[in-house]
Design a protein around this motif. Structure first.
Motif, PDB file in Angstrom:
ATOM      1  N   TYR A  35      22.733  13.706 -17.240  1.00 31.86           N
ATOM      2  CA  TYR A  35      21.759  13.008 -18.080  1.00 31.86           C
ATOM      3  C   TYR A  35      20.438  12.835 -17.329  1.00 31.86           C
ATOM      4  CZ  TYR A  35      25.664  11.784 -21.169  1.00 31.86           C
ATOM      5  OH  TYR A  35      26.743  11.830 -22.025  1.00 31.86           O
ATOM      6  N   THR A  36      20.050  13.846 -16.585  1.00 31.58           N
ATOM      7  CA  THR A  36      18.842  13.739 -15.767  1.00 31.58           C
ATOM      8  C   THR A  36      17.565  13.659 -16.607  1.00 31.58           C
ATOM      9  OG1 THR A  36      18.882  16.152 -15.515  1.00 31.58           O
ATOM     10  CG2 THR A  36      19.810  14.839 -13.716  1.00 31.58           C
ATOM     11  N   ARG A  37      17.606  14.176 -17.824  1.00 27.42           N
ATOM     12  CA  ARG A  37      16.412  14.061 -18.674  1.00 27.42           C
ATOM     13  C   ARG A  37      16.122  12.597 -18.981  1.00 27.42           C
ATOM     14  NH1 ARG A  37      17.155  18.931 -23.219  1.00 27.42           N
ATOM     15  NH2 ARG A  37      17.295  20.653 -21.715  1.00 27.42           N
ATOM     16  N   ILE A  38      17.171  11.839 -19.275  1.00 34.24           N
ATOM     17  CA  ILE A  38      16.990  10.409 -19.544  1.00 34.24           C
ATOM     18  C   ILE A  38      16.525   9.701 -18.276  1.00 34.24           C
ATOM     19  CG2 ILE A  38      18.125   8.295 -20.311  1.00 34.24           C
ATOM     20  CD1 ILE A  38      20.138  10.045 -21.814  1.00 34.24           C
ATOM     21  N   GLY A  39      17.138  10.053 -17.150  1.00 32.84           N
ATOM     22  CA  GLY A  39      16.736   9.444 -15.884  1.00 32.84           C
ATOM     23  C   GLY A  39      15.287   9.714 -15.558  1.00 32.84           C
ATOM     24  N   ASN A  40      14.835  10.923 -15.796  1.00 31.27           N
ATOM     25  CA  ASN A  40      13.440  11.295 -15.565  1.00 31.27           C
ATOM     26  C   ASN A  40      12.500  10.431 -16.409  1.00 31.27           C
ATOM     27  OD1 ASN A  40      11.438  14.080 -16.714  1.00 31.27           O
ATOM     28  ND2 ASN A  40      10.998  12.743 -14.988  1.00 31.27           N
ATOM     29  N   ALA A  41      12.844  10.246 -17.689  1.00 29.49           N
ATOM     30  CA  ALA A  41      12.004   9.445 -18.586  1.00 29.49           C
ATOM     31  C   ALA A  41      11.954   7.985 -18.139  1.00 29.49           C
ATOM     32  CB  ALA A  41      12.533   9.544 -20.013  1.00 29.49           C
ATOM     33  N   ILE A  42      13.095   7.432 -17.753  1.00 25.85           N
ATOM     34  CA  ILE A  42      13.128   6.029 -17.338  1.00 25.85           C
ATOM     35  C   ILE A  42      12.354   5.830 -16.041  1.00 25.85           C
ATOM     36  CG2 ILE A  42      14.645   4.184 -16.506  1.00 25.85           C
ATOM     37  CD1 ILE A  42      16.720   5.138 -18.524  1.00 25.85           C
ATOM     38  N   LEU A  43      12.494   6.738 -15.095  1.00 26.49           N
ATOM     39  CA  LEU A  43      11.760   6.626 -13.836  1.00 26.49           C
ATOM     40  C   LEU A  43      10.254   6.645 -14.078  1.00 26.49           C
ATOM     41  CD1 LEU A  43      13.932   8.931 -11.551  1.00 26.49           C
ATOM     42  CD2 LEU A  43      13.550   6.479 -11.220  1.00 26.49           C
ATOM     43  N   CYS A  44       9.805   7.491 -14.995  1.00 30.68           N
ATOM     44  CA  CYS A  44       8.368   7.538 -15.312  1.00 30.68           C
ATOM     45  C   CYS A  44       7.902   6.218 -15.914  1.00 30.68           C
ATOM     46  CB  CYS A  44       8.083   8.693 -16.273  1.00 30.68           C
ATOM     47  SG  CYS A  44       8.172  10.331 -15.514  1.00 30.68           S
ATOM     48  N   CYS A  45       8.733   5.629 -16.781  1.00 33.29           N
ATOM     49  CA  CYS A  45       8.387   4.335 -17.381  1.00 33.29           C
ATOM     50  C   CYS A  45       8.286   3.247 -16.317  1.00 33.29           C
ATOM     51  CB  CYS A  45       9.435   3.938 -18.415  1.00 33.29           C
ATOM     52  SG  CYS A  45       9.386   4.906 -19.937  1.00 33.29           S
ATOM     53  N   MET A  46       9.197   3.265 -15.362  1.00 35.51           N
ATOM     54  CA  MET A  46       9.243   2.202 -14.364  1.00 35.51           C
ATOM     55  C   MET A  46       8.148   2.361 -13.306  1.00 35.51           C
ATOM     56  SD  MET A  46      11.822   0.395 -15.432  1.00 35.51           S
ATOM     57  CE  MET A  46      12.677  -0.542 -14.183  1.00 35.51           C
ATOM     58  N   ASP A  47       7.874   3.602 -12.908  1.00 34.06           N
ATOM     59  CA  ASP A  47       6.928   3.840 -11.811  1.00 34.06           C
ATOM     60  C   ASP A  47       5.484   3.521 -12.183  1.00 34.06           C
ATOM     61  OD1 ASP A  47       9.032   4.641 -10.267  1.00 34.06           O
ATOM     62  OD2 ASP A  47       8.543   6.776 -10.266  1.00 34.06           O
ATOM     63  N   PHE A  48       5.117   3.773 -13.442  1.00 34.86           N
ATOM     64  CA  PHE A  48       3.704   3.723 -13.820  1.00 34.86           C
ATOM     65  C   PHE A  48       3.103   2.329 -13.610  1.00 34.86           C
ATOM     66  CE2 PHE A  48       0.236   3.396 -16.976  1.00 34.86           C
ATOM     67  CZ  PHE A  48      -0.587   4.383 -16.474  1.00 34.86           C
ATOM     68  N   SER A  49       3.750   1.294 -14.148  1.00 36.20           N
ATOM     69  CA  SER A  49       3.179  -0.051 -14.020  1.00 36.20           C
ATOM     70  C   SER A  49       3.246  -0.562 -12.589  1.00 36.20           C
ATOM     71  CB  SER A  49       3.893  -1.023 -14.959  1.00 36.20           C
ATOM     72  OG  SER A  49       5.274  -1.098 -14.656  1.00 36.20           O
ATOM     73  N   GLY A 109       0.827  -1.210   0.000  1.00 35.44           N
ATOM     74  CA  GLY A 109       0.000   0.000   0.000  1.00 35.44           C
ATOM     75  C   GLY A 109       0.859   1.258   0.000  1.00 35.44           C
ATOM     76  N   TRP A 110       1.942   1.236   0.768  1.00 39.30           N
ATOM     77  CA  TRP A 110       2.871   2.368   0.770  1.00 39.30           C
ATOM     78  C   TRP A 110       3.449   2.589  -0.624  1.00 39.30           C
ATOM     79  CZ3 TRP A 110       5.051   6.702   1.661  1.00 39.30           C
ATOM     80  CH2 TRP A 110       6.381   6.943   1.327  1.00 39.30           C
ATOM     81  N   LEU A 111       3.791   1.505  -1.317  1.00 38.46           N
ATOM     82  CA  LEU A 111       4.342   1.639  -2.664  1.00 38.46           C
ATOM     83  C   LEU A 111       3.313   2.213  -3.636  1.00 38.46           C
ATOM     84  CD1 LEU A 111       6.467  -1.638  -3.001  1.00 38.46           C
ATOM     85  CD2 LEU A 111       7.266   0.694  -2.561  1.00 38.46           C
ATOM     86  N   VAL A 112       2.054   1.818  -3.492  1.00 37.44           N
ATOM     87  CA  VAL A 112       1.001   2.394  -4.345  1.00 37.44           C
ATOM     88  C   VAL A 112       0.957   3.912  -4.162  1.00 37.44           C
ATOM     89  CG1 VAL A 112      -1.485   2.543  -4.747  1.00 37.44           C
ATOM     90  CG2 VAL A 112      -0.416   0.314  -4.413  1.00 37.44           C
ATOM     91  N   ILE A 113       0.945   4.348  -2.917  1.00 38.23           N
ATOM     92  CA  ILE A 113       0.890   5.781  -2.622  1.00 38.23           C
ATOM     93  C   ILE A 113       2.114   6.490  -3.189  1.00 38.23           C
ATOM     94  CG2 ILE A 113       0.933   7.503  -0.768  1.00 38.23           C
ATOM     95  CD1 ILE A 113      -0.639   5.439   0.937  1.00 38.23           C
ATOM     96  N   TYR A 114       3.294   5.925  -2.931  1.00 37.51           N
ATOM     97  CA  TYR A 114       4.519   6.588  -3.398  1.00 37.51           C
ATOM     98  C   TYR A 114       4.573   6.656  -4.919  1.00 37.51           C
ATOM     99  CZ  TYR A 114       9.220   7.852  -4.510  1.00 37.51           C
ATOM    100  OH  TYR A 114      10.289   8.520  -5.055  1.00 37.51           O
ATOM    101  N   TYR A 115       4.279   5.539  -5.601  1.00 35.80           N
ATOM    102  CA  TYR A 115       4.405   5.527  -7.066  1.00 35.80           C
ATOM    103  C   TYR A 115       3.382   6.446  -7.739  1.00 35.80           C
ATOM    104  CZ  TYR A 115       7.720   1.664  -6.740  1.00 35.80           C
ATOM    105  OH  TYR A 115       8.818   0.886  -6.457  1.00 35.80           O
ATOM    106  N   ILE A 116       2.208   6.572  -7.151  1.00 38.44           N
ATOM    107  CA  ILE A 116       1.238   7.524  -7.708  1.00 38.44           C
ATOM    108  C   ILE A 116       1.805   8.940  -7.630  1.00 38.44           C
ATOM    109  CG2 ILE A 116      -0.997   8.638  -7.294  1.00 38.44           C
ATOM    110  CD1 ILE A 116      -2.110   5.906  -6.511  1.00 38.44           C
ATOM    111  N   LEU A 117       2.362   9.284  -6.466  1.00 37.10           N
ATOM    112  CA  LEU A 117       2.923  10.627  -6.284  1.00 37.10           C
ATOM    113  C   LEU A 117       4.167  10.841  -7.131  1.00 37.10           C
ATOM    114  CD1 LEU A 117       2.529  10.959  -2.396  1.00 37.10           C
ATOM    115  CD2 LEU A 117       1.111  12.025  -4.160  1.00 37.10           C
ATOM    116  N   SER A 118       5.074   9.869  -7.141  1.00 33.64           N
ATOM    117  CA  SER A 118       6.328  10.042  -7.879  1.00 33.64           C
ATOM    118  C   SER A 118       6.095  10.059  -9.383  1.00 33.64           C
ATOM    119  CB  SER A 118       7.319   8.929  -7.525  1.00 33.64           C
ATOM    120  OG  SER A 118       6.855   7.660  -7.962  1.00 33.64           O
TER     121      SER A 118
END
Length: 371
Positions: free
Chosen positions: A223-237, A130-139
């Motif tokens: 290379y934070t732009r790439i990091g930002n894109a990858i984090l968004c890809c990983m967090d969503f699912s 449940g904590w991960l659901v909350i965090y990933y929605i916010l992040s």
């Protein structure tokens, strides 16, 4: 001294050494257990000390609490990365320890009482997920918003156009987002050590170490732009993955299946399709915009084929882990279709413990499967 006396003396020394070692090991074990059992207390004390230092000594300038390395005279108030960012990241490691345990105990645990979840193990697992659901929605929401304000929104070419100028200068929002994410992932290593071990523990350790390595490298090399894109890809699912587990613990089977379907579709799209697009951009598209040897550390430029191949190799390791997990997901899909059974293949515990006697139930289930 006779041979018999020498043997007895040697045995006495060995026994004494073993006793000291056991006592030392026991002390370390007790200290580690205290850290685990009192996460809220020690993290709250540390945060209180940090804020007291910031208010009374540093006069609201502490590196733990405030972003550093602001660019002098920059019209947009942007920042460079720098060594003092370590303190800000460490602050969020401590903060997430307190936030996590507080949310789990004060917000999520009461929900299990409402739904009459009796197994203590399932209560713990529900709170963790449940904590991960909350965090990933916010992040994920924060990450998408950050990306929408940047040139690389839905455009991989801007991972490279103008590098390093415009890339090393980060808005306060981008830098805060990135350092907070780093704090979360470093804190996740601590969480991994204290949670109940699962079948894929070694895989998870590898994933977290590679993730943290990529984040540190991308921050240092601009290379934070790439990091930002990858984090968004990983967090969503991951929102749907943890959400599916939570719904199962609450015995909301139809909702958990619907959530799992959303997870399955989003996983393929974000973690394979979009992820591979980013990898291909790193390996091939970058060569259209940057020279093969664009290595000027004094200007914040860290581009050459060695660095690109290093990033590609680390991302390939992550993709390999993702493919491994996807094979487990496919097993779940098979069970849903042919056996109407939604069960996490990675867990030793989630399919048992319905009435609190987890070990007995697990042994009973295993015996039924073998019979």
């Amino acid at each position: 001294m006779t041979m018999k006396e020498k043997t007895a003396n040697s045995a006495h020394v060995q026994a004494k050494t073993a006793t000291k070692t056991a006592h030392h090991s026991s002390t370390i074990s007790q200290a580690c257990q205290w850290v685990v059992d009192n996460q809220a207390e020690w993290s709250l004390v540390l945060l209180a000390l940090i804020h007291a230092y910031d208010s009374l000594v540093a006069r609201k300038t502490s590196s733990f609490v405030h972003l550093k390395h602001q660019i002098p005279g920059d019209a947009e108030g942007r920042y460079y990365r720098g060594p003092q960012d370590i303190y800000f990241t460490l602050y969020w490691v401590i903060a997430f320890t307190l936030i996590r345990v507080t949310v789990m105990n004060k917000v999520l645990k009461p929900i299990t009482s409402w739904y009459k979840v009796r197994s203590s193990r399932k209560v713990t697992r529900f709170c963790e997920q449940g904590w991960l659901v909350i965090y990933y929605i916010l992040s994920n929401s924060a990450g998408l918003y950050v990306m929408s304000t940047q040139p690389h929104w839905l455009n991989t070419r801007h991972f490279w156009i103008g590098y390093p100028d415009g890339h090393r200068q980060m808005t306060a929002l981008m830098k805060t987002y990135y350092l907070v994410q780093m704090g979360f992932w470093f804190q996740q290593i601590f969480v991994l050590m204290i949670e109940e071990k699962r079948k894929d523990f070694a895989v998870m350790v590898t994933h977290h170490i590679v993730t943290c390595s990529l984040m540190v490298m991308s921050m240092f090399m601009n290379y934070t732009r790439i990091g930002n894109a990858i984090l968004c890809c990983m967090d969503f699912s991951d929102i749907f993955l943890s959400g599916t587990k939570c719904l199962r613990y609450l015995k909301m089977e139809k909702a958990s299946v619907a959530c799992f379907v959303s997870f399955f579709v989003s996983w393929i799209y974000t973690r394979h399709y979009l992820y591979m697009k980013i990898m291909l951009s790193i390996i091939f598209e970058s060569t259209h915009y940057l020279d093969n040897d664009n290595w000027y550390p004094e200007r914040g430029s860290f581009y050459n084929r060695t660095i690109i191949l290093t990033f590609a190799a680390l991302l390939a390791i992550l993709q390999g882990l993702i493919i491994y997990w996807f094979t487990l997901v496919l097993k779940i899909v098979y069970r849903i279709i042919f056996h109407s059974n939604l069960e996490d293949s990675r867990s030793d515990s989630e399919s048992s413990d319905d009435d609190g006697d987890g070990n007995a139930n697990e042994k009973s289930l295993k015996s039924k499967k073998t019979s």
